[in-house]
Design a protein around this motif. Sequence first.
Motif, PDB file in Angstrom:
ATOM      1  N   ILE A 109       0.820  -1.138  -0.011  1.00 42.22           N
ATOM      2  CA  ILE A 109       0.060  -0.039   0.105  1.00 42.22           C
ATOM      3  C   ILE A 109       0.973   1.218   0.044  1.00 42.22           C
ATOM      4  N   LYS A 110       1.885   1.271   0.817  1.00 46.92           N
ATOM      5  CA  LYS A 110       2.808   2.468   1.025  1.00 46.92           C
ATOM      6  C   LYS A 110       3.606   2.694  -0.311  1.00 46.92           C
ATOM      7  N   THR A 111       3.921   1.700  -1.020  1.00 45.59           N
ATOM      8  CA  THR A 111       4.415   1.712  -2.391  1.00 45.59           C
ATOM      9  C   THR A 111       3.616   2.355  -3.450  1.00 45.59           C
ATOM     10  N   ILE A 112       2.605   1.654  -3.291  1.00 45.98           N
ATOM     11  CA  ILE A 112       1.548   2.272  -4.494  1.00 45.98           C
ATOM     12  C   ILE A 112       1.179   3.790  -4.289  1.00 45.98           C
ATOM     13  N   ARG A 113       0.743   3.784  -3.234  1.00 45.07           N
ATOM     14  CA  ARG A 113       0.307   5.263  -2.926  1.00 45.07           C
ATOM     15  C   ARG A 113       1.346   6.167  -3.067  1.00 45.07           C
ATOM     16  N   ARG A 114       2.739   5.859  -3.049  1.00 40.27           N
ATOM     17  CA  ARG A 114       3.751   6.830  -3.298  1.00 40.27           C
ATOM     18  C   ARG A 114       3.968   6.885  -4.775  1.00 40.27           C
ATOM     19  N   LYS A 115       3.864   5.753  -5.350  1.00 40.66           N
ATOM     20  CA  LYS A 115       3.855   6.020  -6.910  1.00 40.66           C
ATOM     21  C   LYS A 115       2.632   6.773  -7.595  1.00 40.66           C
ATOM     22  N   ARG A 116       1.351   6.448  -6.929  1.00 35.01           N
ATOM     23  CA  ARG A 116       0.377   7.251  -7.349  1.00 35.01           C
ATOM     24  C   ARG A 116       0.499   8.446  -7.146  1.00 35.01           C
ATOM     25  N   ASN A 117       0.844   9.418  -5.842  1.00 34.09           N
ATOM     26  CA  ASN A 117       1.364  10.514  -5.742  1.00 34.09           C
ATOM     27  C   ASN A 117       2.234  11.108  -6.683  1.00 34.09           C
ATOM     28  N   LYS A 118       3.205  10.261  -6.916  1.00 31.30           N
ATOM     29  CA  LYS A 118       4.255  10.817  -7.866  1.00 31.30           C
ATOM     30  C   LYS A 118       3.772  11.142  -9.255  1.00 31.30           C
ATOM     31  N   ARG A 119       3.008  10.110  -9.835  1.00 32.69           N
ATOM     32  CA  ARG A 119       2.079  10.214 -10.973  1.00 32.69           C
ATOM     33  C   ARG A 119       1.364  11.505 -11.095  1.00 32.69           C
ATOM     34  N   TYR A 133      -4.189  -3.534  -7.636  1.00 33.67           N
ATOM     35  CA  TYR A 133      -3.634  -4.167  -6.410  1.00 33.67           C
ATOM     36  C   TYR A 133      -3.414  -3.417  -5.054  1.00 33.67           C
ATOM     37  N   LEU A 134      -3.574  -2.090  -5.297  1.00 37.85           N
ATOM     38  CA  LEU A 134      -3.621  -1.229  -4.312  1.00 37.85           C
ATOM     39  C   LEU A 134      -5.337  -1.419  -3.626  1.00 37.85           C
ATOM     40  N   LYS A 135      -6.280  -1.865  -4.566  1.00 38.20           N
ATOM     41  CA  LYS A 135      -7.787  -1.960  -3.992  1.00 38.20           C
ATOM     42  C   LYS A 135      -7.703  -3.389  -3.268  1.00 38.20           C
ATOM     43  N   LYS A 136      -7.092  -4.332  -3.874  1.00 36.81           N
ATOM     44  CA  LYS A 136      -7.000  -5.775  -3.092  1.00 36.81           C
ATOM     45  C   LYS A 136      -6.192  -5.538  -1.802  1.00 36.81           C
ATOM     46  N   ALA A 137      -5.156  -4.847  -1.780  1.00 40.84           N
ATOM     47  CA  ALA A 137      -4.415  -4.861  -0.573  1.00 40.84           C
ATOM     48  C   ALA A 137      -5.166  -3.901   0.559  1.00 40.84           C
ATOM     49  N   GLU A 138      -5.564  -3.017   0.156  1.00 41.31           N
ATOM     50  CA  GLU A 138      -6.381  -2.154   1.222  1.00 41.31           C
ATOM     51  C   GLU A 138      -7.802  -2.629   1.634  1.00 41.31           C
ATOM     52  N   GLU A 139      -8.498  -3.662   0.673  1.00 43.07           N
ATOM     53  CA  GLU A 139      -9.457  -4.557   1.178  1.00 43.07           C
ATOM     54  C   GLU A 139      -9.224  -5.639   2.194  1.00 43.07           C
ATOM     55  N   SER A 140      -8.026  -6.180   1.930  1.00 41.10           N
ATOM     56  CA  SER A 140      -7.572  -7.022   2.939  1.00 41.10           C
ATOM     57  C   SER A 140      -7.091  -6.604   4.150  1.00 41.10           C
ATOM     58  N   LEU A 141      -6.161  -5.341   4.325  1.00 35.28           N
ATOM     59  CA  LEU A 141      -5.874  -4.847   5.463  1.00 35.28           C
ATOM     60  C   LEU A 141      -7.025  -4.298   6.271  1.00 35.28           C
ATOM     61  N   PHE A 142      -7.873  -3.601   5.484  1.00 35.79           N
ATOM     62  CA  PHE A 142      -8.854  -2.930   6.205  1.00 35.79           C
ATOM     63  C   PHE A 142      -9.848  -3.708   6.734  1.00 35.79           C
ATOM     64  N   GLY A 143     -10.260  -4.815   5.971  1.00 33.59           N
ATOM     65  CA  GLY A 143     -11.179  -5.810   6.359  1.00 33.59           C
ATOM     66  C   GLY A 143     -10.809  -6.466   7.744  1.00 33.59           C
ATOM     67  N   GLU A 144      -9.564  -6.901   7.826  1.00 37.58           N
ATOM     68  CA  GLU A 144      -9.079  -7.687   9.009  1.00 37.58           C
ATOM     69  C   GLU A 144      -9.050  -6.523  10.134  1.00 37.58           C
ATOM     70  N   LEU A 145      -8.434  -5.286  10.043  1.00 42.30           N
ATOM     71  CA  LEU A 145      -8.615  -4.303  10.928  1.00 42.30           C
ATOM     72  C   LEU A 145      -9.667  -3.924  11.495  1.00 42.30           C
ATOM     73  N   MET A 146     -10.805  -3.704  10.605  1.00 42.48           N
ATOM     74  CA  MET A 146     -12.162  -3.598  11.006  1.00 42.48           C
ATOM     75  C   MET A 146     -12.723  -4.398  12.073  1.00 42.48           C
ATOM     76  N   ILE A 147     -12.401  -5.528  11.676  1.00 40.69           N
ATOM     77  CA  ILE A 147     -13.074  -6.629  12.956  1.00 40.69           C
ATOM     78  C   ILE A 147     -12.142  -6.823  14.135  1.00 40.69           C
ATOM     79  N   ALA A 148     -10.757  -6.645  14.073  1.00 40.68           N
ATOM     80  CA  ALA A 148     -10.007  -6.827  15.158  1.00 40.68           C
ATOM     81  C   ALA A 148     -10.282  -5.425  15.950  1.00 40.68           C
ATOM     82  N   LEU A 149     -10.575  -4.367  15.581  1.00 43.68           N
ATOM     83  CA  LEU A 149     -10.391  -3.148  16.157  1.00 43.68           C
ATOM     84  C   LEU A 149     -11.765  -2.754  16.483  1.00 43.68           C
ATOM     85  N   GLY A 150     -12.606  -3.152  15.821  1.00 45.23           N
ATOM     86  CA  GLY A 150     -14.516  -2.861  16.040  1.00 45.23           C
ATOM     87  C   GLY A 150     -14.447  -1.485  15.397  1.00 45.23           C
ATOM     88  N   LYS A 151     -13.696  -1.199  14.320  1.00 41.30           N
ATOM     89  CA  LYS A 151     -14.030   0.165  13.732  1.00 41.30           C
ATOM     90  C   LYS A 151     -14.543   0.130  12.389  1.00 41.30           C
TER      91      LYS A 151
END
Length: 163
Positions: A109-119, A133-151
């Motif tokens: 996510i960090k890598t692609i966001r940096r590349k996106r901002n540069k472009r 791939y950014l969308k897939k990575a964010e969905e995976s990360l956010f999905g797990e954190l939403m459940i784990a943190l209750g946010k």
Amino acid sequence: MFAVGDYVVYGSNGICMVRDISKIDIPGAPGDRIYYLLSPVGSKDSKIYSPVDNTKVIMRRILNKEEAQELLEGISDIPEIPAGNDKLMELKYKEIISSCDLCQLVSLIKTIRRKRNKRLMEGKKITTTDERYLKKAEESLFGELMIALGKDRNELEDILKEI
């Protein structure tokens, strides 16, 4: 082994809840094999049967609240993916997505966001590969954190907007 009611990451299917653990009566399935009945979060009508002894698909428990908070606290220490040519980067992206490793997802996510901002600063759009791939990575990360943190997703986007 997981228990009924546990949330797990099940390969590219993402977060699933273990609904049952039992033998199944499906033609062609061994009658003595025990299976998890999984329900993907976000598509309640879907069912996945996975053998308890499956080694082909990554299956792990989701982070607990403390582990999720530790991940968030350490995000700034997670490095980006070293630059490479586009073909090699896509292979690396696929590898990371299929690993279900949250630190690697943050790196992606960090890598692609940096590349996106540069472009964007150059007056260009993000590539479709990077966007996918950014969308897939964010969905995976956010999905797990939403459940784990209750946010909810909006709260997490505010927390993670700087990565």
